[in-house]
Scaffold this motif. Structure first.
Motif, PDB file in Angstrom:
ATOM      1  N   PHE A 217       5.200   5.122  27.951  1.00 36.64           N
ATOM      2  CA  PHE A 217       5.971   4.220  27.094  1.00 36.64           C
ATOM      3  C   PHE A 217       5.628   2.780  27.445  1.00 36.64           C
ATOM      4  N   THR A 218       5.398   1.975  26.406  1.00 37.69           N
ATOM      5  CA  THR A 218       4.928   0.602  26.631  1.00 37.69           C
ATOM      6  C   THR A 218       5.836  -0.452  26.004  1.00 37.69           C
ATOM      7  N   ALA A 219       6.988  -0.026  25.478  1.00 37.02           N
ATOM      8  CA  ALA A 219       7.872  -0.995  24.833  1.00 37.02           C
ATOM      9  C   ALA A 219       9.281  -0.439  24.782  1.00 37.02           C
ATOM     10  N   ALA A 220      10.241  -1.353  24.587  1.00 35.73           N
ATOM     11  CA  ALA A 220      11.638  -0.942  24.483  1.00 35.73           C
ATOM     12  C   ALA A 220      12.377  -1.832  23.506  1.00 35.73           C
ATOM     13  N   PHE A 221      13.152  -1.202  22.628  1.00 38.12           N
ATOM     14  CA  PHE A 221      14.126  -1.904  21.803  1.00 38.12           C
ATOM     15  C   PHE A 221      15.487  -1.619  22.412  1.00 38.12           C
TER      16      PHE A 221
ATOM     17  N   GLY B 175      10.267 -14.781  20.958  1.00 38.45           N
ATOM     18  CA  GLY B 175      10.388 -15.048  22.390  1.00 38.45           C
ATOM     19  C   GLY B 175       9.104 -14.657  23.084  1.00 38.45           C
ATOM     20  N   GLY B 176       9.184 -14.516  24.375  1.00 39.61           N
ATOM     21  CA  GLY B 176       7.992 -14.210  25.149  1.00 39.61           C
ATOM     22  C   GLY B 176       7.863 -12.763  25.575  1.00 39.61           C
ATOM     23  N   THR B 177       8.756 -11.898  25.111  1.00 36.09           N
ATOM     24  CA  THR B 177       8.676 -10.494  25.532  1.00 36.09           C
ATOM     25  C   THR B 177       8.017  -9.595  24.489  1.00 36.09           C
ATOM     26  N   VAL B 178       7.562 -10.204  23.390  1.00 38.69           N
ATOM     27  CA  VAL B 178       6.692  -9.552  22.407  1.00 38.69           C
ATOM     28  C   VAL B 178       5.524 -10.502  22.201  1.00 38.69           C
ATOM     29  N   PRO B 179       4.293  -9.990  22.014  1.00 42.15           N
ATOM     30  CA  PRO B 179       3.142 -10.890  21.846  1.00 42.15           C
ATOM     31  C   PRO B 179       3.390 -11.952  20.786  1.00 42.15           C
ATOM     32  N   ASN B 180       2.785 -13.110  20.971  1.00 46.05           N
ATOM     33  CA  ASN B 180       3.020 -14.248  20.098  1.00 46.05           C
ATOM     34  C   ASN B 180       2.653 -13.984  18.645  1.00 46.05           C
ATOM     35  N   ALA B 181       1.924 -12.919  18.375  1.00 43.80           N
ATOM     36  CA  ALA B 181       1.551 -12.613  16.990  1.00 43.80           C
ATOM     37  C   ALA B 181       2.772 -12.427  16.108  1.00 43.80           C
ATOM     38  N   GLU B 182       3.924 -12.078  16.714  1.00 45.35           N
ATOM     39  CA  GLU B 182       5.129 -11.841  15.920  1.00 45.35           C
ATOM     40  C   GLU B 182       5.596 -13.119  15.221  1.00 45.35           C
TER      41      GLU B 182
ATOM     42  N   LEU C 275      22.306 -13.401  22.547  1.00 39.78           N
ATOM     43  CA  LEU C 275      23.307 -13.923  23.458  1.00 39.78           C
ATOM     44  C   LEU C 275      22.694 -15.014  24.346  1.00 39.78           C
ATOM     45  N   PRO C 276      23.507 -15.853  24.979  1.00 36.15           N
ATOM     46  CA  PRO C 276      22.959 -16.939  25.813  1.00 36.15           C
ATOM     47  C   PRO C 276      21.985 -16.470  26.887  1.00 36.15           C
ATOM     48  N   CYS C 277      22.169 -15.258  27.405  1.00 39.87           N
ATOM     49  CA  CYS C 277      21.277 -14.780  28.463  1.00 39.87           C
ATOM     50  C   CYS C 277      19.837 -14.638  27.973  1.00 39.87           C
ATOM     51  N   ALA C 278      19.647 -14.523  26.644  1.00 42.83           N
ATOM     52  CA  ALA C 278      18.289 -14.386  26.103  1.00 42.83           C
ATOM     53  C   ALA C 278      17.455 -15.630  26.368  1.00 42.83           C
ATOM     54  N   LEU C 279      18.112 -16.764  26.557  1.00 41.64           N
ATOM     55  CA  LEU C 279      17.404 -18.012  26.832  1.00 41.64           C
ATOM     56  C   LEU C 279      17.085 -18.193  28.314  1.00 41.64           C
ATOM     57  N   MET C 280      17.639 -17.334  29.151  1.00 40.30           N
ATOM     58  CA  MET C 280      17.543 -17.531  30.599  1.00 40.30           C
ATOM     59  C   MET C 280      16.529 -16.620  31.276  1.00 40.30           C
ATOM     60  N   THR C 281      15.941 -15.694  30.531  1.00 43.92           N
ATOM     61  CA  THR C 281      14.991 -14.776  31.145  1.00 43.92           C
ATOM     62  C   THR C 281      13.609 -15.413  31.223  1.00 43.92           C
ATOM     63  N   ASN C 282      12.776 -14.858  32.057  1.00 46.34           N
ATOM     64  CA  ASN C 282      11.395 -15.320  32.187  1.00 46.34           C
ATOM     65  C   ASN C 282      10.461 -14.109  32.123  1.00 46.34           C
ATOM     66  N   PRO C 283       9.715 -13.972  30.977  1.00 47.07           N
ATOM     67  CA  PRO C 283       9.677 -14.872  29.822  1.00 47.07           C
ATOM     68  C   PRO C 283      10.957 -14.777  28.986  1.00 47.07           C
ATOM     69  N   GLN C 284      11.138 -15.753  28.104  1.00 46.85           N
ATOM     70  CA  GLN C 284      12.318 -15.779  27.248  1.00 46.85           C
ATOM     71  C   GLN C 284      12.342 -14.557  26.346  1.00 46.85           C
ATOM     72  N   LEU C 285      13.518 -13.980  26.198  1.00 50.79           N
ATOM     73  CA  LEU C 285      13.660 -12.709  25.482  1.00 50.79           C
ATOM     74  C   LEU C 285      13.448 -12.845  23.981  1.00 50.79           C
ATOM     75  N   SER C 286      12.665 -11.953  23.418  1.00 48.84           N
ATOM     76  CA  SER C 286      12.576 -11.798  21.963  1.00 48.84           C
ATOM     77  C   SER C 286      13.776 -10.960  21.531  1.00 48.84           C
TER      78      SER C 286
ATOM     79  N   ARG D 267       3.020  -6.434  33.403  1.00 50.29           N
ATOM     80  CA  ARG D 267       3.100  -7.759  32.786  1.00 50.29           C
ATOM     81  C   ARG D 267       3.825  -7.665  31.448  1.00 50.29           C
ATOM     82  N   VAL D 268       4.666  -8.663  31.187  1.00 53.45           N
ATOM     83  CA  VAL D 268       5.397  -8.756  29.919  1.00 53.45           C
ATOM     84  C   VAL D 268       4.942 -10.023  29.204  1.00 53.45           C
ATOM     85  N   PRO D 269       4.414  -9.899  27.981  1.00 54.62           N
ATOM     86  CA  PRO D 269       4.420  -8.726  27.097  1.00 54.62           C
ATOM     87  C   PRO D 269       3.111  -7.939  27.085  1.00 54.62           C
ATOM     88  N   GLU D 270       2.148  -8.303  27.945  1.00 51.87           N
ATOM     89  CA  GLU D 270       0.820  -7.672  27.849  1.00 51.87           C
ATOM     90  C   GLU D 270       0.875  -6.157  28.084  1.00 51.87           C
TER      91      GLU D 270
END
Length: 349
Positions: free
Chosen positions: A251-255, A339-346, A288-299, A275-278
């Motif tokens: 498994f390489t991804a999670a919703f 955000g940074g947890t899915v490749p920038n192509a999104e 939620l506010p916590c989405a702005l606090m993760t590294n990388p920032q949550l999609s 590595r996230v998102p590679e």
């Protein structure tokens, strides 16, 4: 229909809302909402419609006429278990909408397993409330029967009624989950986890959306990870994700059902040396506010929580006017947040 014609016809009939709409240059639905003193209409438009209505003899409800009161019961298990920030914005929307409508409004935290008809009746009497908002609460069968038998105006807030008997407002959970999962598949992922509970109708709609998105893509495989959600959602998600990664099941991804769960997944993935998102991509839900606090920032997926509260007030006002009308359910759109947890192509979608 011009003004002169309407003036002549007034001799034989009262003007209709359609007549007022034509003269004011607005839609009939806007006229209807203004004449019912519903919120959400600008003061300029409201004054124009009332002026036209008064000039042509249409009976206008006094803005000072009392509006029945409402009581919001909110699940204490939810608001004290980490989701307070989610429900805080909903309550803000409820309060603002009630204030605009002139609706007396009170709120009370309750244990969901104690929402018996007798208890709810006592709460409503103490608050002098005619309408009931159930915030994050799916009514049990006894409460449902009591509400329907007594024709008590009730609105499910962040809830939906699969029996289509009670009014409700919620995010577009099915389509939001479908789009969240599709974001991961557009990034090339075909083996995707979905970490969630299954305790509410709204959450089960997200599970259905995930499953539908997986089924729509040939070769995709989804795995539902059922969480107990008895303690820390992030902690439980961390533990379950770490165990799955140790299986090397590919498994390489999670919703994730919400951003708290996504934070736990991100921590487990990072600790596993991925590595996230590679190597592993993640999409949360709720923004939620916590989405702005993760590294990388949550999609994630944004829910306009204040809008849910305001729409609930509108539904209640309609129910006060007609207690026998068919139930209505309003779905608020859910907006993808890059955000940074899915490749920038999104971001090019």
């Amino acid at each position: 229909m011009n003004e002169e014609k309407i003036g002549n016809e007034q001799k034989i009939r009262r003007p209709r809302q359609a007549d007022i709409a034509t003269l004011a240059g607005v839609s009939v639905s806007t006229v209807s909402r203004v004449l019912a003193n519903e919120p959400g209409i600008s003061d300029t438009v409201r004054r124009q419609i009332l002026k036209v209505a008064a000039e042509h003899g249409y009976p206008v409800k006094s803005a000072t006429e009392a509006v029945a009161g409402g009581l919001a019961l909110i699940a204490s298990d939810g608001v004290t278990g980490g989701l307070s920030v989610f429900y805080e914005a909903i309550v803000d929307g409820l309060r603002a909408g009630a204030a605009e409508a002139g609706m007396p409004f009170e709120i009370r935290m309750v244990r969901e397993d104690r929402t018996t008809p007798d208890a709810v009746r006592d709460y409503m009497r103490a608050a002098s409330a005619e309408g009931l908002f159930l915030v994050g609460i799916d009514p049990n069968e006894m409460l449902r029967a009591w509400l329907l038998d007594g024709m008590t105006p009730a609105v499910l807030v962040n809830g939906t009624d699969p029996m289509m008997q009670l009014d409700g407002v919620s995010p577009a959970n099915f389509f939001g989950a479908y789009q969240a999962t599709s974001r991961l598949m557009k990034a090339g992922h075909r083996r995707i986890l979905h970490l969630s509970g299954s305790h509410r109708h709204t959450i089960r709609e997200r599970i259905r959306g995930f499953e539908a998105a997986i089924a729509a893509v040939s070769g995709a495989e989804g795995r539902f990870v059922d969480l107990a959600l008895q303690g820390s959602a992030s902690g439980e998600a961390h533990e379950r994700t770490a165990a799955i990664l140790a299986e090397n099941a590919g498994f390489t991804a999670a919703f994730c059902m919400n951003d708290f769960i996504a934070v736990g997944v991100l921590e487990a993935v990072t600790e596993a040396g991925l590595r996230v998102p590679e190597d592993f991509a993640i999409v949360g839900f709720d923004d939620l506010p916590c989405a702005l606090m993760t590294n990388p920032q949550l999609s994630t997926m944004r829910v306009d929580r204040a809008a849910l509260g305001r729409e609930a007030i509108s539904l209640m006002l309609s129910r006060f006017r007609n207690r026998t009308a068919p139930a209505r359910h309003i779905c608020q759109a859910v907006i993808p947040v890059p955000g940074g947890t899915v490749p920038n192509a999104e971001t090019r979608e």
